[in-house]
Write a protein that holds these residues in place. Sequence first.
Motif, PDB file in Angstrom:
ATOM      1  N   ASP A 272      -0.337  -3.252 -14.043  1.00 54.19           N
ATOM      2  CA  ASP A 272       0.690  -3.416 -12.521  1.00 54.19           C
ATOM      3  C   ASP A 272      -0.141  -1.882 -12.031  1.00 54.19           C
ATOM      4  O   ASP A 272       0.803  -1.652 -11.469  1.00 54.19           O
ATOM      5  CB  ASP A 272       1.788  -2.860 -13.528  1.00 54.19           C
ATOM      6  CG  ASP A 272       1.437  -1.402 -14.104  1.00 54.19           C
ATOM      7  OD1 ASP A 272       0.561  -1.186 -14.183  1.00 54.19           O
ATOM      8  OD2 ASP A 272       2.598  -0.463 -14.568  1.00 54.19           O
ATOM      9  N   GLY A 273      -1.233  -1.977 -11.778  1.00 50.03           N
ATOM     10  CA  GLY A 273      -2.100  -1.601 -11.155  1.00 50.03           C
ATOM     11  C   GLY A 273      -2.462  -1.718  -9.473  1.00 50.03           C
ATOM     12  O   GLY A 273      -0.909  -1.868  -9.139  1.00 50.03           O
ATOM     13  N   LYS A 274      -2.730  -0.744  -8.953  1.00 51.09           N
ATOM     14  CA  LYS A 274      -3.432  -0.479  -6.788  1.00 51.09           C
ATOM     15  C   LYS A 274      -3.528  -2.143  -6.956  1.00 51.09           C
ATOM     16  O   LYS A 274      -3.146  -2.232  -5.263  1.00 51.09           O
ATOM     17  CB  LYS A 274      -3.508   0.364  -6.594  1.00 51.09           C
ATOM     18  CG  LYS A 274      -6.024   0.050  -6.900  1.00 51.09           C
ATOM     19  CD  LYS A 274      -5.994   1.177  -6.679  1.00 51.09           C
ATOM     20  CE  LYS A 274      -7.721   1.331  -6.668  1.00 51.09           C
ATOM     21  NZ  LYS A 274      -8.495   2.211  -6.066  1.00 51.09           N
ATOM     22  N   GLY A 275      -3.557  -2.961  -7.134  1.00 49.62           N
ATOM     23  CA  GLY A 275      -4.294  -4.108  -7.336  1.00 49.62           C
ATOM     24  C   GLY A 275      -5.213  -4.223  -5.577  1.00 49.62           C
ATOM     25  O   GLY A 275      -6.137  -3.022  -5.378  1.00 49.62           O
ATOM     26  N   PHE A 276      -5.945  -4.622  -4.997  1.00 45.45           N
ATOM     27  CA  PHE A 276      -6.781  -4.933  -3.856  1.00 45.45           C
ATOM     28  C   PHE A 276      -7.000  -6.643  -3.296  1.00 45.45           C
ATOM     29  O   PHE A 276      -5.946  -7.385  -3.324  1.00 45.45           O
ATOM     30  CB  PHE A 276      -8.162  -4.944  -4.499  1.00 45.45           C
ATOM     31  CG  PHE A 276      -8.635  -6.134  -5.512  1.00 45.45           C
ATOM     32  CD1 PHE A 276      -9.297  -6.485  -5.483  1.00 45.45           C
ATOM     33  CD2 PHE A 276      -8.568  -5.740  -7.147  1.00 45.45           C
ATOM     34  CE1 PHE A 276      -9.451  -8.076  -6.268  1.00 45.45           C
ATOM     35  CE2 PHE A 276      -8.352  -6.731  -7.921  1.00 45.45           C
ATOM     36  CZ  PHE A 276      -9.009  -7.555  -7.435  1.00 45.45           C
ATOM     37  N   ASP A 277      -7.614  -6.559  -2.090  1.00 47.77           N
ATOM     38  CA  ASP A 277      -7.231  -7.611  -0.883  1.00 47.77           C
ATOM     39  C   ASP A 277      -8.340  -8.014  -1.440  1.00 47.77           C
ATOM     40  O   ASP A 277      -9.644  -7.633  -1.814  1.00 47.77           O
ATOM     41  CB  ASP A 277      -7.435  -6.982  -0.056  1.00 47.77           C
ATOM     42  CG  ASP A 277      -8.219  -7.284   0.787  1.00 47.77           C
ATOM     43  OD1 ASP A 277      -7.485  -9.353   1.290  1.00 47.77           O
ATOM     44  OD2 ASP A 277      -8.086  -7.096   3.112  1.00 47.77           O
ATOM     45  N   LEU A 278      -8.525  -9.309  -1.744  1.00 49.06           N
ATOM     46  CA  LEU A 278      -9.552 -10.542  -2.327  1.00 49.06           C
ATOM     47  C   LEU A 278     -10.044 -10.658  -1.111  1.00 49.06           C
ATOM     48  O   LEU A 278     -11.454 -10.630  -1.302  1.00 49.06           O
ATOM     49  CB  LEU A 278      -8.768 -11.944  -2.427  1.00 49.06           C
ATOM     50  CG  LEU A 278      -8.254 -12.359  -3.857  1.00 49.06           C
ATOM     51  CD1 LEU A 278      -7.527 -13.109  -4.074  1.00 49.06           C
ATOM     52  CD2 LEU A 278      -9.418 -11.984  -5.257  1.00 49.06           C
TER      53      LEU A 278
ATOM     54  N   THR B  34      -2.825  -6.334 -10.976  1.00 55.10           N
ATOM     55  CA  THR B  34      -3.836  -7.500 -10.839  1.00 55.10           C
ATOM     56  C   THR B  34      -3.761  -8.826 -11.703  1.00 55.10           C
ATOM     57  O   THR B  34      -3.515  -8.062 -13.236  1.00 55.10           O
ATOM     58  CB  THR B  34      -5.282  -6.869 -10.754  1.00 55.10           C
ATOM     59  OG1 THR B  34      -6.287  -6.484  -9.677  1.00 55.10           O
ATOM     60  CG2 THR B  34      -6.506  -8.238 -10.914  1.00 55.10           C
ATOM     61  N   LYS B  35      -3.878  -9.716 -11.621  1.00 49.13           N
ATOM     62  CA  LYS B  35      -3.703 -11.292 -13.141  1.00 49.13           C
ATOM     63  C   LYS B  35      -4.916 -11.904 -12.715  1.00 49.13           C
ATOM     64  O   LYS B  35      -5.467 -12.186 -12.071  1.00 49.13           O
ATOM     65  CB  LYS B  35      -2.049 -11.965 -12.877  1.00 49.13           C
ATOM     66  CG  LYS B  35      -1.733 -12.582 -13.921  1.00 49.13           C
ATOM     67  CD  LYS B  35      -1.076 -13.408 -14.081  1.00 49.13           C
ATOM     68  CE  LYS B  35      -0.089 -13.847 -14.704  1.00 49.13           C
ATOM     69  NZ  LYS B  35       1.080 -14.879 -15.134  1.00 49.13           N
ATOM     70  N   ILE B  36      -5.145 -12.140 -14.519  1.00 52.42           N
ATOM     71  CA  ILE B  36      -7.034 -12.801 -14.388  1.00 52.42           C
ATOM     72  C   ILE B  36      -5.911 -14.278 -16.048  1.00 52.42           C
ATOM     73  O   ILE B  36      -5.510 -13.847 -16.633  1.00 52.42           O
ATOM     74  CB  ILE B  36      -7.627 -11.918 -15.086  1.00 52.42           C
ATOM     75  CG1 ILE B  36      -8.044 -10.714 -13.620  1.00 52.42           C
ATOM     76  CG2 ILE B  36      -8.709 -13.198 -15.731  1.00 52.42           C
ATOM     77  CD1 ILE B  36      -9.205 -10.371 -14.918  1.00 52.42           C
TER      78      ILE B  36
ATOM     79  N   LEU C  21      -5.716 -13.694  -9.605  1.00 49.59           N
ATOM     80  CA  LEU C  21      -4.187 -13.063  -8.417  1.00 49.59           C
ATOM     81  C   LEU C  21      -4.829 -11.492  -7.990  1.00 49.59           C
ATOM     82  O   LEU C  21      -4.173 -10.931  -8.706  1.00 49.59           O
ATOM     83  CB  LEU C  21      -2.449 -13.685  -9.313  1.00 49.59           C
ATOM     84  CG  LEU C  21      -3.044 -16.002  -9.271  1.00 49.59           C
ATOM     85  CD1 LEU C  21      -1.685 -15.795 -10.548  1.00 49.59           C
ATOM     86  CD2 LEU C  21      -3.786 -16.081  -8.033  1.00 49.59           C
ATOM     87  N   THR C  22      -4.008 -10.789  -6.966  1.00 49.03           N
ATOM     88  CA  THR C  22      -3.808 -10.296  -6.914  1.00 49.03           C
ATOM     89  C   THR C  22      -3.990  -9.435  -5.171  1.00 49.03           C
ATOM     90  O   THR C  22      -3.833 -10.620  -5.442  1.00 49.03           O
ATOM     91  CB  THR C  22      -5.176  -9.213  -7.372  1.00 49.03           C
ATOM     92  OG1 THR C  22      -5.180  -7.605  -6.429  1.00 49.03           O
ATOM     93  CG2 THR C  22      -6.656  -9.515  -6.025  1.00 49.03           C
ATOM     94  N   GLU C  23      -3.388  -8.640  -5.004  1.00 52.46           N
ATOM     95  CA  GLU C  23      -2.748  -8.163  -4.193  1.00 52.46           C
ATOM     96  C   GLU C  23      -2.313  -6.414  -3.800  1.00 52.46           C
ATOM     97  O   GLU C  23      -2.089  -6.262  -4.642  1.00 52.46           O
ATOM     98  CB  GLU C  23      -1.484  -8.386  -2.782  1.00 52.46           C
ATOM     99  CG  GLU C  23      -0.039  -8.487  -3.703  1.00 52.46           C
ATOM    100  CD  GLU C  23       0.859  -9.315  -2.802  1.00 52.46           C
ATOM    101  OE1 GLU C  23       1.904  -9.111  -2.959  1.00 52.46           O
ATOM    102  OE2 GLU C  23       0.430 -10.052  -1.949  1.00 52.46           O
ATOM    103  N   GLU C  24      -2.774  -6.529  -2.636  1.00 54.73           N
ATOM    104  CA  GLU C  24      -2.682  -4.662  -2.679  1.00 54.73           C
ATOM    105  C   GLU C  24      -0.891  -3.718  -3.304  1.00 54.73           C
ATOM    106  O   GLU C  24       0.031  -4.407  -2.247  1.00 54.73           O
ATOM    107  CB  GLU C  24      -3.145  -3.450  -1.191  1.00 54.73           C
ATOM    108  CG  GLU C  24      -5.426  -4.326  -1.397  1.00 54.73           C
ATOM    109  CD  GLU C  24      -5.238  -3.586   0.181  1.00 54.73           C
ATOM    110  OE1 GLU C  24      -5.571  -1.878   0.653  1.00 54.73           O
ATOM    111  OE2 GLU C  24      -4.919  -3.949   1.645  1.00 54.73           O
TER     112      GLU C  24
END
Length: 455
Positions: free
Chosen positions: A400-406, A441-443, A434-437
């Motif tokens: 459930d972190g900050k994610g990022f721009d692919l 993130t999910k792998i 799968l991720t977004e800011e």
Amino acid sequence: MLGRVHILGVNQSLLDLTGAHNLEDFVANRSKFFVSMTEKTVFKLMDLIRDGGGHFEEETKIKSLSGEIKKVVVRLKYPAAPPYNSVAITMLDVTKQKESEQKIKESEEKQKTILQTLLEQVVILDPEGGILYINHVAPGFTKEELIGSNWLQWLHELDQAKAKEAIRQTLDSDVFYELQLRFFGADRKMSLFNIRMIPMPDASNQQVLVVATDITDRKKAEDELKHSTKQLRELTTHLQNVREEERKRIAREIHDELGQQLTAIKMDLAWINKKIPAESVITADQISFKSKMHNLMILVDGSNESVRKILNELRHGILEDNGLREAIEWQGNQFTEVTGVPLKFITSETTLILPEDIANCLFRLYQESLTNIARHAKATKVISSLTIKDDAIFLTIEDDGKGFDLNLLRSNKSFGILGMKERVLSLHGHFELLTEEGNGTKINIILPLKPYNIT
């Protein structure tokens, strides 16, 4: 000469065509109308009157009283029965018809020019495959040779039935149809074409427009790329296996050599320490010596702990001895112990007997994922799961972190993620990130458990 002709009457259509108000107005201005009437027409008119019979027709132009030029078809006909003293003259306004014909002609010329400049080959076929039109031909052929021949005869014999069925379906369904066919050139060299068929909107709707694109070189390049990709992934698998074997070899040497040496050093230090008298009966120098010995034993214990950590990184005994599930649980506990982030591992698999390459791949990917979360995610919780379904094993890691721009990841050329993906693909699996800011993130990782053959 026209003055010698006596006009008996005109209808309203001719008055409208010329702009005359009535018969008298038409007669008074008749010399103004026939601006392009040729002498041939005039003499023919006279001949008809004089000789008594026959008919004549010619396209000409007339000019109305308003000055508008119009195209007309003039027909002259002598009566079939007596008295033979008159000639019927009709004028048909074909101005709009001629304008339409000119536009059609210009359009056809433009289409012809466009078709001739296209790189693709454009062919029009009848229902049996007969060639009605072709814009340009391959080297070694002529248009005269191809027009009227059967298009199917130039195909590879194994593709002829498929092409004939494509023509039938195109005409029957009135929809776009696409397929790939092999053709023989004049030199009998085979080429691969991508074929697109659509029904032609002709009167009978029984013609097929074919657009053929030569994809021989492109297909060859694609096949070479696929072969190269296959080789690279096989090389990746080989290098991973070599790397794991090298890890094991180094781990064994460290365990057998350095580990045993450290153990021997600790035993000797312990023996020496016992030989030093109690502190109540020893000198100050002996006390200092005993303190140094204690520090050395602590350093040896620290070295042994470092060796154990290195051995765990190089060769996971828990993975080899207890299997993937226990190794993943242990790695999760280590992650929580170091980062303080709770990790929930979900699985219903009690016993996992997996091929070594699959177990190593999943465990290394799990390690890499948790390392990335610890370094970059700023997560407050992590959930992972392991399931087996339909001869495949599924591993999921989600935070459930900050994610990022692919897109940013792609532009930065992240070799860590790329390495993970290639490792999965080398075992013919599927890797999804799968991720977004701001949304974690999910792998998702899927590996087939049955042998997979690439055709």
